[in-house]
Design an enzyme around this catalytic site. Structure first.
Site, PDB file in Angstrom:
ATOM      1  N   SER A 163       0.804  -1.224   0.000  1.00 46.58           N
ATOM      2  CA  SER A 163       0.000   0.000   0.000  1.00 46.58           C
ATOM      3  C   SER A 163       0.838   1.277   0.000  1.00 46.58           C
ATOM      4  O   SER A 163       0.396   2.290  -0.524  1.00 46.58           O
ATOM      5  CB  SER A 163      -0.956  -0.004   1.190  1.00 46.58           C
ATOM      6  OG  SER A 163      -0.246  -0.182   2.389  1.00 46.58           O
ATOM      7  N   HIS A 191      -5.233  -3.953  -2.433  1.00 45.44           N
ATOM      8  CA  HIS A 191      -4.953  -2.887  -3.409  1.00 45.44           C
ATOM      9  C   HIS A 191      -4.771  -3.445  -4.817  1.00 45.44           C
ATOM     10  O   HIS A 191      -4.366  -2.709  -5.709  1.00 45.44           O
ATOM     11  CB  HIS A 191      -3.686  -2.114  -3.015  1.00 45.44           C
ATOM     12  CG  HIS A 191      -3.885  -1.230  -1.834  1.00 45.44           C
ATOM     13  ND1 HIS A 191      -4.395   0.048  -1.928  1.00 45.44           N
ATOM     14  CD2 HIS A 191      -3.664  -1.442  -0.523  1.00 45.44           C
ATOM     15  CE1 HIS A 191      -4.474   0.587  -0.729  1.00 45.44           C
ATOM     16  NE2 HIS A 191      -4.038  -0.297   0.143  1.00 45.44           N
ATOM     17  N   LYS A 221     -12.050  -0.654  -1.623  1.00 46.35           N
ATOM     18  CA  LYS A 221     -11.134   0.134  -2.464  1.00 46.35           C
ATOM     19  C   LYS A 221     -11.663   0.124  -3.906  1.00 46.35           C
ATOM     20  O   LYS A 221     -12.578   0.882  -4.207  1.00 46.35           O
ATOM     21  CB  LYS A 221      -9.720  -0.379  -2.308  1.00 46.35           C
ATOM     22  CG  LYS A 221      -9.251  -0.310  -0.828  1.00 46.35           C
ATOM     23  CD  LYS A 221      -7.808  -0.620  -0.655  1.00 46.35           C
ATOM     24  CE  LYS A 221      -7.444  -0.882   0.802  1.00 46.35           C
ATOM     25  NZ  LYS A 221      -7.643   0.238   1.711  1.00 46.35           N
TER      26      LYS A 221
HETATM   27  C1  LIG Z   1      -3.091  -4.453   2.215  1.00 47.28           C
HETATM   28  C2  LIG Z   1      -4.307  -4.092   3.018  1.00 47.28           C
HETATM   29  N1  LIG Z   1      -4.969  -5.065   3.672  1.00 47.28           N
HETATM   30  C3  LIG Z   1      -6.061  -4.803   4.397  1.00 47.28           C
HETATM   31  C4  LIG Z   1      -6.560  -3.522   4.496  1.00 47.28           C
HETATM   32  C5  LIG Z   1      -7.758  -3.276   5.347  1.00 47.28           C
HETATM   33  O1  LIG Z   1      -8.930  -3.371   4.583  1.00 47.28           O
HETATM   34  P1  LIG Z   1     -10.317  -3.158   5.300  1.00 47.28           P
HETATM   35  O2  LIG Z   1     -10.556  -1.681   5.333  1.00 47.28           O
HETATM   36  O3  LIG Z   1     -11.312  -3.872   4.444  1.00 47.28           O
HETATM   37  O4  LIG Z   1     -10.201  -3.735   6.658  1.00 47.28           O
HETATM   38  C6  LIG Z   1      -5.923  -2.484   3.834  1.00 47.28           C
HETATM   39  C7  LIG Z   1      -6.471  -1.125   3.929  1.00 47.28           C
HETATM   40  O5  LIG Z   1      -5.856  -0.124   3.885  1.00 47.28           O
HETATM   41  C8  LIG Z   1      -4.752  -2.769   3.081  1.00 47.28           C
HETATM   42  O6  LIG Z   1      -4.078  -1.791   2.464  1.00 47.28           O
END
Ligand SMILES: Cc1ncc(COP(=O)(O)O)c(C=O)c1O
Length: 376
Positions: A163, A191, A221
């Site tokens: 991210s 992502h 997202k």
């Molecule tokens: C790689 C990754 N995994 C998980 C998440 C968390 O996702 P959620 O908002 O659905 O919990 C994010 C959110 O920023 C992320 O970048």
């Protein structure tokens, strides 16, 4: 006591947004395909809301609605995997998966040092040990796993797209190490799904990896659904998490309206590749224009384009300058990114027009000028 304050958005999100009464070009949103405000996605939420009401009053391990069923089935067909389990977030999916699969003291999780916080938290929930390998480094992974004696289950977990970097994990090499030591590879596609790969099926598709690779992901997202997450992969493993995953069993499901939005978004992602194509054009246009401005861009792939600024104060200052110029960006500093690598994370969207991209480049050019005056 003062409540916390935050910039307040008004209206539907698109390439720009009304923040505190001012129209700002939005470069800090995860709405990569511009689906959050799409009429069909909003209608998908409305339909499910009208049909099932605001809440379904059910625990996910008891029953879910038909719209949840369709979402899970169509996502599983889209990803080409055996089974999909829905969660109310990807954080919950990561937590349940790691806690369930590494539930004995002799089990071992091998985690990339740049993995998302929810993976780090999932490792803490697990009863097994966690060892961290160097970022996207299969040799480091090999070295770490060789240094740990143990006979229990082994998991290797990585973000599919990191991210803060925007880079795609080296799945083929990681998979080969994982296979060599009998570990299960888990890829967090938050992502990546909808955005990466020839048809938006994620980093697994980008690397032509096995479609039944165990993956987690979010609907918040590229899907633009607001929240919701999933675990996708071989039925046997998904069933294990269904039976024992605490953040699946002991919490509420994603609302039907959210599942309806996610389902509508999935159908658009599956049936219409034009948004993915437009996003790629925006990324190419932005990178080409930024090359003239002198800013240092990380060599990422896809819509996350980190502008590297080094020290925290400078990153904060440039983001503030850009906001003054009508361009909303967020800066990130330690501990979110390693010390000395503060950055502005630009996130591009298919909702951006050519004019938006040119406006963004112009603002960065002006910010470079202002910054050079500041330093001289
Ligand atoms: C790689 C990754 N995994 C998980 C998440 C968390 O996702 P959620 O908002 O659905 O919990 C994010 C959110 O920023 C992320 O970048």
């Amino acid at each position: 006591m003062n409540p916390p304050s935050w910039p307040t958005a008004e209206g539907r999100l698109s390439g720009s947004v009304d923040l505190d009464g001012r129209e700002m070009l939005m470069l800090s949103s995860n709405d990569y395909l511009g689906l959050a405000g799409d009429d069909r996605v909003v209608a998908g939420a409305h339909e499910a809301l009208d049909r099932y009401g605001a809440g379904i009053g059910l625990n996910p391990s008891i029953a879910l609605t038909r719209v949840h069923r369709e979402l899970a089935d169509e996502l599983s067909a889209f990803l080409g995997c055996e089974s999909v389990l829905l969660f109310n977030s990807c954080s919950a999916a990561n937590g349940a998966t790691l806690q369930t699969l590494a539930d004995t003291p002799d089990s071992l999780i091998l985690s990339d040092e740049y993995n998302h916080a929810s993976i780090v938290d999932g490792c803490r929930l697990a009863r097994g040990r966690t060892k961290v390998y160097r970022h996207d480094d299969p040799d480091s992974l090999q070295g770490v796993v060789e240094g740990v004696p143990g006979t229990g289950r082994k998991l290797v977990i990585t973000d599919g797209v990191f991210s803060m970097e925007g880079s795609i994990a080296r799945l083929a090499e990681l998979r080969s190490v994982a296979d060599g030591v009998g570990a299960t590879l888990i890829v967090d596609e938050s992502h990546a799904v909808g955005v990466v790969g020839r048809t938006g099926r994620g980093s697994v598709e980008h690397h032509e990896a096995d479609a039944d690779t165990l993956r987690t992901g979010t609907f918040s997202k590229a899907f633009g659904a607001g929240l919701g997450g999933f675990l996708a992969g071989p039925r046997e493993i998904v069933d294990e998490v269904t039976a024992r995953g605490r953040s699946f069993i002991f919490t509420s499901p994603m609302p039907a309206a959210t599942a309806g939005a996610a389902l509508a978004a999935l159908r658009i992602i599956r049936d219409d590749l034009s948004r993915l194509g437009h996003l790629a054009e925006n990324v190419a246009r932005f990178r080409a224009g930024m090359a003239e401005t002198g800013w240092d861009l990380l060599d990422s792939r896809g819509p996350i384009v980190p502008v590297m600024l080094g020290d925290d104060e400078r990153a904060h200052r440039v983001a503030t300058t850009l906001r003054g110029l009508g361009v909303f960006t967020a800066s990130f500093a330690y501990p979110v990114v390693p010390r000395g690598s503060a950055r502005i994370r630009v996130q591009l969207s298919a909702a951006h027009t050519d004019d938006d991209i040119d406006t963004a480049i112009e603002a960065f050019a002006q910010a470079a000028q202002i910054e050079s005056n500041y330093r001289s």
